[in-house]
Design an enzyme around this catalytic site. Structure first.
Site, PDB file in Angstrom:
ATOM      1  N   ASN A 135       0.834  -1.196   0.000  1.00 39.12           N
ATOM      2  CA  ASN A 135       0.000   0.000   0.000  1.00 39.12           C
ATOM      3  C   ASN A 135       0.875   1.255   0.000  1.00 39.12           C
ATOM      4  O   ASN A 135       1.959   1.293   0.599  1.00 39.12           O
ATOM      5  CB  ASN A 135      -1.027   0.010   1.137  1.00 39.12           C
ATOM      6  CG  ASN A 135      -0.499  -0.332   2.503  1.00 39.12           C
ATOM      7  OD1 ASN A 135       0.567  -0.937   2.647  1.00 39.12           O
ATOM      8  ND2 ASN A 135      -1.223   0.051   3.532  1.00 39.12           N
TER       9      ASN A 135
ATOM     10  N   CYS B 282     -10.033  -5.400   0.752  1.00 45.05           N
ATOM     11  CA  CYS B 282     -11.225  -4.549   0.779  1.00 45.05           C
ATOM     12  C   CYS B 282     -12.079  -4.861  -0.450  1.00 45.05           C
ATOM     13  O   CYS B 282     -11.632  -5.526  -1.398  1.00 45.05           O
ATOM     14  CB  CYS B 282     -10.829  -3.077   0.819  1.00 45.05           C
ATOM     15  SG  CYS B 282     -10.219  -2.432  -0.745  1.00 45.05           S
TER      16      CYS B 282
ATOM     17  N   CYS C 174     -10.619  -3.878  -3.896  1.00 44.57           N
ATOM     18  CA  CYS C 174      -9.539  -4.761  -4.362  1.00 44.57           C
ATOM     19  C   CYS C 174     -10.077  -6.122  -4.784  1.00 44.57           C
ATOM     20  O   CYS C 174      -9.557  -6.734  -5.719  1.00 44.57           O
ATOM     21  CB  CYS C 174      -8.465  -4.894  -3.299  1.00 44.57           C
ATOM     22  SG  CYS C 174      -7.501  -3.373  -3.129  1.00 44.57           S
TER      23      CYS C 174
ATOM     24  N   CYS D 219      -4.186   0.575  -2.379  1.00 40.09           N
ATOM     25  CA  CYS D 219      -3.998  -0.651  -1.602  1.00 40.09           C
ATOM     26  C   CYS D 219      -2.931  -1.540  -2.241  1.00 40.09           C
ATOM     27  O   CYS D 219      -2.652  -1.448  -3.451  1.00 40.09           O
ATOM     28  CB  CYS D 219      -5.299  -1.446  -1.539  1.00 40.09           C
ATOM     29  SG  CYS D 219      -6.610  -0.686  -0.586  1.00 40.09           S
TER      30      CYS D 219
ATOM     31  N   GLU E   5      -3.052  -4.687  -3.013  1.00 44.98           N
ATOM     32  CA  GLU E   5      -3.554  -5.584  -4.063  1.00 44.98           C
ATOM     33  C   GLU E   5      -3.645  -4.863  -5.402  1.00 44.98           C
ATOM     34  O   GLU E   5      -3.383  -5.442  -6.462  1.00 44.98           O
ATOM     35  CB  GLU E   5      -4.940  -6.117  -3.689  1.00 44.98           C
ATOM     36  CG  GLU E   5      -4.984  -6.915  -2.395  1.00 44.98           C
ATOM     37  CD  GLU E   5      -5.230  -6.048  -1.159  1.00 44.98           C
ATOM     38  OE1 GLU E   5      -4.797  -4.876  -1.121  1.00 44.98           O
ATOM     39  OE2 GLU E   5      -5.877  -6.560  -0.220  1.00 44.98           O
TER      40      GLU E   5
HETATM   41  N1  THU Z   1      -5.276  -1.587   2.683  1.00 40.28           N
HETATM   42  C1  THU Z   1      -4.717  -2.378   1.722  1.00 40.28           C
HETATM   43  O1  THU Z   1      -3.598  -2.119   1.246  1.00 40.28           O
HETATM   44  N2  THU Z   1      -5.427  -3.440   1.287  1.00 40.28           N
HETATM   45  C2  THU Z   1      -6.657  -3.801   1.763  1.00 40.28           C
HETATM   46  O2  THU Z   1      -7.307  -4.673   1.203  1.00 40.28           O
HETATM   47  C3  THU Z   1      -7.176  -3.137   2.963  1.00 40.28           C
HETATM   48  C4  THU Z   1      -6.596  -1.799   3.239  1.00 40.28           C
HETATM   49  C5  THU Z   1      -4.504  -0.422   3.165  1.00 40.28           C
HETATM   50  C6  THU Z   1      -5.023   0.910   2.719  1.00 40.28           C
HETATM   51  C7  THU Z   1      -4.462   1.828   3.790  1.00 40.28           C
HETATM   52  O3  THU Z   1      -3.144   2.205   3.412  1.00 40.28           O
HETATM   53  C8  THU Z   1      -4.378   0.953   5.018  1.00 40.28           C
HETATM   54  O4  THU Z   1      -4.502  -0.384   4.575  1.00 40.28           O
HETATM   55  C9  THU Z   1      -5.465   1.246   6.056  1.00 40.28           C
HETATM   56  O5  THU Z   1      -6.713   1.219   5.459  1.00 40.28           O
END
Ligand code: THU
Length: 130
Positions: free
Chosen positions: A37, A87, A90, A48, A50
């Site tokens: 991320n 999430c 993603c 994110c 992913e």
């Molecule tokens: N985040 C991800 O990288 N992937 C996910 O599927 C869930 C959330 C990151 C986004 C942000 O930088 C941090 O987690 C908190 O939400």
């Protein structure tokens, strides 16, 4: 795959959340592409792990053929030690490239899910075909 995802999480840029996430994608051509991320002072611009990995797999492909994702491994360093699932946004983006299996880390071991378990009744490219 989980190890590679964890290593990618170590590269995360997370000055705002302090929540590193890493992803590793195993592609049908045998390549493994990772992502982390990347946050932004304009919070909504955060990407994110992913989606970073997915866009990298598109731009780094050697042929005209788009990547096919066989396995997506995701590691998020959660305070409660519970697995980190992608999430909703993603889940949709991974589905675009045919993701078949999701692997997360639970109690120190990989836990695999068939993709339909995490994105049932998915909308995808096939829905736009005539
Ligand atoms: N985040 C991800 O990288 N992937 C996910 O599927 C869930 C959330 C990151 C986004 C942000 O930088 C941090 O987690 C908190 O939400």
């Amino acid at each position: 795959m989980i190890d590679l995802a964890r290593r990618a999480a170590g590269k995360a840029y997370v000055p705002y959340s302090g929540f590193p996430v890493g992803a590793a994608l195993l592609l049908a051509d045998g390549r493994v592409v990772t992502g982390c991320n990347v946050e932004n002072a304009s919070f909504g611009m955060t990407i994110c792990a992913e989606r970073t990995a997915t866009t990298r797999s598109v731009v780094s492909r050697a042929t005209a053929e788009q990547p096919r994702i066989e396995v997506a491994a995701v590691v998020g360093l959660k305070a409660d030690g519970q697995p980190c699932y992608p999430c909703g946004a993603c889940r949709q983006v991974l589905h675009e490239f045919g993701c078949r299996t999701l692997v997360v880390e639970a109690d120190g071991s990989p836990r695999a899910h068939d993709y339909a378990e995490i994105l049932p009744h998915a909308f995808g490219p096939q829905d736009l075909e005539d």
